[in-house]
Design an enzyme around this catalytic site. Structure first.
Site, PDB file in Angstrom:
ATOM      1  N   TYR A 278      36.382  12.209  -3.668  1.00 45.90           N
ATOM      2  CA  TYR A 278      35.831  13.485  -4.555  1.00 45.90           C
ATOM      3  C   TYR A 278      34.378  13.596  -4.199  1.00 45.90           C
ATOM      4  O   TYR A 278      33.628  14.612  -4.826  1.00 45.90           O
ATOM      5  CB  TYR A 278      36.041  13.176  -5.772  1.00 45.90           C
ATOM      6  CG  TYR A 278      37.546  13.138  -6.031  1.00 45.90           C
ATOM      7  CD1 TYR A 278      38.508  13.934  -5.990  1.00 45.90           C
ATOM      8  CD2 TYR A 278      37.988  11.768  -6.644  1.00 45.90           C
ATOM      9  CE1 TYR A 278      39.749  14.062  -6.133  1.00 45.90           C
ATOM     10  CE2 TYR A 278      39.385  11.703  -6.992  1.00 45.90           C
ATOM     11  CZ  TYR A 278      40.162  12.488  -6.567  1.00 45.90           C
ATOM     12  OH  TYR A 278      41.693  12.638  -6.800  1.00 45.90           O
TER      13      TYR A 278
ATOM     14  N   ASN B 176      40.968  23.764 -11.938  1.00 45.09           N
ATOM     15  CA  ASN B 176      41.308  22.674 -11.110  1.00 45.09           C
ATOM     16  C   ASN B 176      42.124  21.853 -12.352  1.00 45.09           C
ATOM     17  O   ASN B 176      41.687  20.971 -13.033  1.00 45.09           O
ATOM     18  CB  ASN B 176      40.119  21.806 -10.737  1.00 45.09           C
ATOM     19  CG  ASN B 176      40.604  20.664 -10.068  1.00 45.09           C
ATOM     20  OD1 ASN B 176      41.696  20.211  -9.861  1.00 45.09           O
ATOM     21  ND2 ASN B 176      39.584  20.028  -9.474  1.00 45.09           N
TER      22      ASN B 176
ATOM     23  N   HIS C 253      41.355  22.544  -5.624  1.00 46.17           N
ATOM     24  CA  HIS C 253      41.339  21.167  -5.994  1.00 46.17           C
ATOM     25  C   HIS C 253      40.186  20.849  -4.741  1.00 46.17           C
ATOM     26  O   HIS C 253      39.946  21.307  -3.932  1.00 46.17           O
ATOM     27  CB  HIS C 253      42.672  20.629  -5.005  1.00 46.17           C
ATOM     28  CG  HIS C 253      43.796  21.034  -6.029  1.00 46.17           C
ATOM     29  ND1 HIS C 253      44.033  20.323  -7.092  1.00 46.17           N
ATOM     30  CD2 HIS C 253      44.748  21.825  -5.946  1.00 46.17           C
ATOM     31  CE1 HIS C 253      45.165  20.913  -7.707  1.00 46.17           C
ATOM     32  NE2 HIS C 253      45.573  22.068  -7.044  1.00 46.17           N
TER      33      HIS C 253
ATOM     34  N   SER D 266      39.906  17.831  -3.179  1.00 43.82           N
ATOM     35  CA  SER D 266      40.631  17.052  -1.928  1.00 43.82           C
ATOM     36  C   SER D 266      41.685  17.961  -1.487  1.00 43.82           C
ATOM     37  O   SER D 266      42.162  18.969  -2.240  1.00 43.82           O
ATOM     38  CB  SER D 266      41.073  15.898  -2.329  1.00 43.82           C
ATOM     39  OG  SER D 266      42.151  16.060  -3.382  1.00 43.82           O
TER      40      SER D 266
HETATM   41  O1  CA2 Z   1      41.331  17.133  -5.402  1.00 50.65           O
HETATM   42  C1  CA2 Z   1      41.495  17.543  -6.745  1.00 50.65           C
HETATM   43  O2  CA2 Z   1      40.526  18.432  -7.184  1.00 50.65           O
HETATM   44  C2  CA2 Z   1      42.530  16.993  -7.454  1.00 50.65           C
HETATM   45  O3  CA2 Z   1      43.110  17.957  -8.428  1.00 50.65           O
HETATM   46  C3  CA2 Z   1      41.891  15.931  -8.455  1.00 50.65           C
HETATM   47  C4  CA2 Z   1      42.909  15.106  -9.351  1.00 50.65           C
HETATM   48  C5  CA2 Z   1      44.093  14.623  -8.536  1.00 50.65           C
HETATM   49  O4  CA2 Z   1      45.076  14.370  -9.555  1.00 50.65           O
HETATM   50  C6  CA2 Z   1      44.813  16.061  -7.830  1.00 50.65           C
HETATM   51  O5  CA2 Z   1      45.732  15.543  -7.138  1.00 50.65           O
HETATM   52  C7  CA2 Z   1      43.751  16.431  -6.743  1.00 50.65           C
HETATM   53  C8  CA2 Z   1      42.467  13.807  -9.890  1.00 50.65           C
HETATM   54  C9  CA2 Z   1      41.153  14.149 -10.606  1.00 50.65           C
HETATM   55  C10 CA2 Z   1      40.555  12.783 -10.986  1.00 50.65           C
HETATM   56  O6  CA2 Z   1      38.833  12.741 -10.790  1.00 50.65           O
HETATM   57  C11 CA2 Z   1      38.403  11.813 -10.422  1.00 50.65           C
HETATM   58  C12 CA2 Z   1      37.226  12.039 -10.005  1.00 50.65           C
HETATM   59  C13 CA2 Z   1      36.345  10.831 -10.009  1.00 50.65           C
HETATM   60  C14 CA2 Z   1      36.876   9.599 -10.255  1.00 50.65           C
HETATM   61  C15 CA2 Z   1      38.131   9.444 -10.729  1.00 50.65           C
HETATM   62  C16 CA2 Z   1      38.820  10.450 -11.031  1.00 50.65           C
END
Ligand code: CA2
Length: 149
Positions: free
Chosen positions: A24, A76, A102, A104
């Site tokens: 991220y 998001n 998103h 990623s």
């Molecule tokens: O890529 C993205 O923006 C996601 O929406 C992020 C989500 C994930 O479940 C999706 O599949 C893709 C996760 C968000 C969690 O964010 C964090 C950021 C930093 C550290 C831990 C979690």
């Protein structure tokens, strides 16, 4: 006419920049808020920027965006992307464009991240550009709005 764009962020995105930087990046959610505000300003738009870990809160904010006649909604949905019919139902009531963002590239990752309910109603989807995707989404939204004038 309203010139407000709602930018809503789902669960755990408050942790942005503190963990998993290889996925991220290093920007925090506060950095993303600044990026969105600066990008929106270039288009004469203002931003309402929020994050919640709670599904119902996100539904309430989608309803608020509609009631306030926001010109667009960036979402998001994070962990609710593949699970939330409630968010899908709320988005279906929006007349303004919905852009799914998103950080990623969810399609390059585990299969369980691929099937987005939000994509079924989003006008456009951006993924894999890192947090720059938020700025790209606002630029794209501004073009959509201009094209309608
Ligand atoms: O890529 C993205 O923006 C996601 O929406 C992020 C989500 C994930 O479940 C999706 O599949 C893709 C996760 C968000 C969690 O964010 C964090 C950021 C930093 C550290 C831990 C979690």
């Amino acid at each position: 006419m309203s010139k407000t764009v709602y930018v809503l962020n789902g669960p755990n995105l408050n942790l942005l920049g503190t963990r998993e930087p290889h996925i991220y990046g290093h920007s925090t959610l506060a950095d993303v808020e600044k990026l969105c505000g600066a990008t929106a300003q270039q288009h004469g738009l203002t931003v309402v920027f929020r994050q919640s870990n709670h599904e119902g809160q996100i539904v309430d904010w989608i309803q608020e965006a509609r009631a306030e006649k926001a010109v667009g909604l960036l979402l998001n949905p994070a962990g609710f992307t593949t699970t939330s019919i409630a968010i899908l139902d709320a988005l279906m009531t929006m007349e303004a464009p919905v852009i799914e963002v998103h950080i990623s590239n969810i399609h390059k990752r585990e299969e369980f991240r691929h099937n987005s309910y939000v994509s079924k109603v989003a006008r456009a989807v951006i993924c894999g550009f890192g947090v720059e995707g938020y700025a790209l989404a606002i630029d794209g939204l501004a073009r959509m709005i201009d094209a309608k004038k």
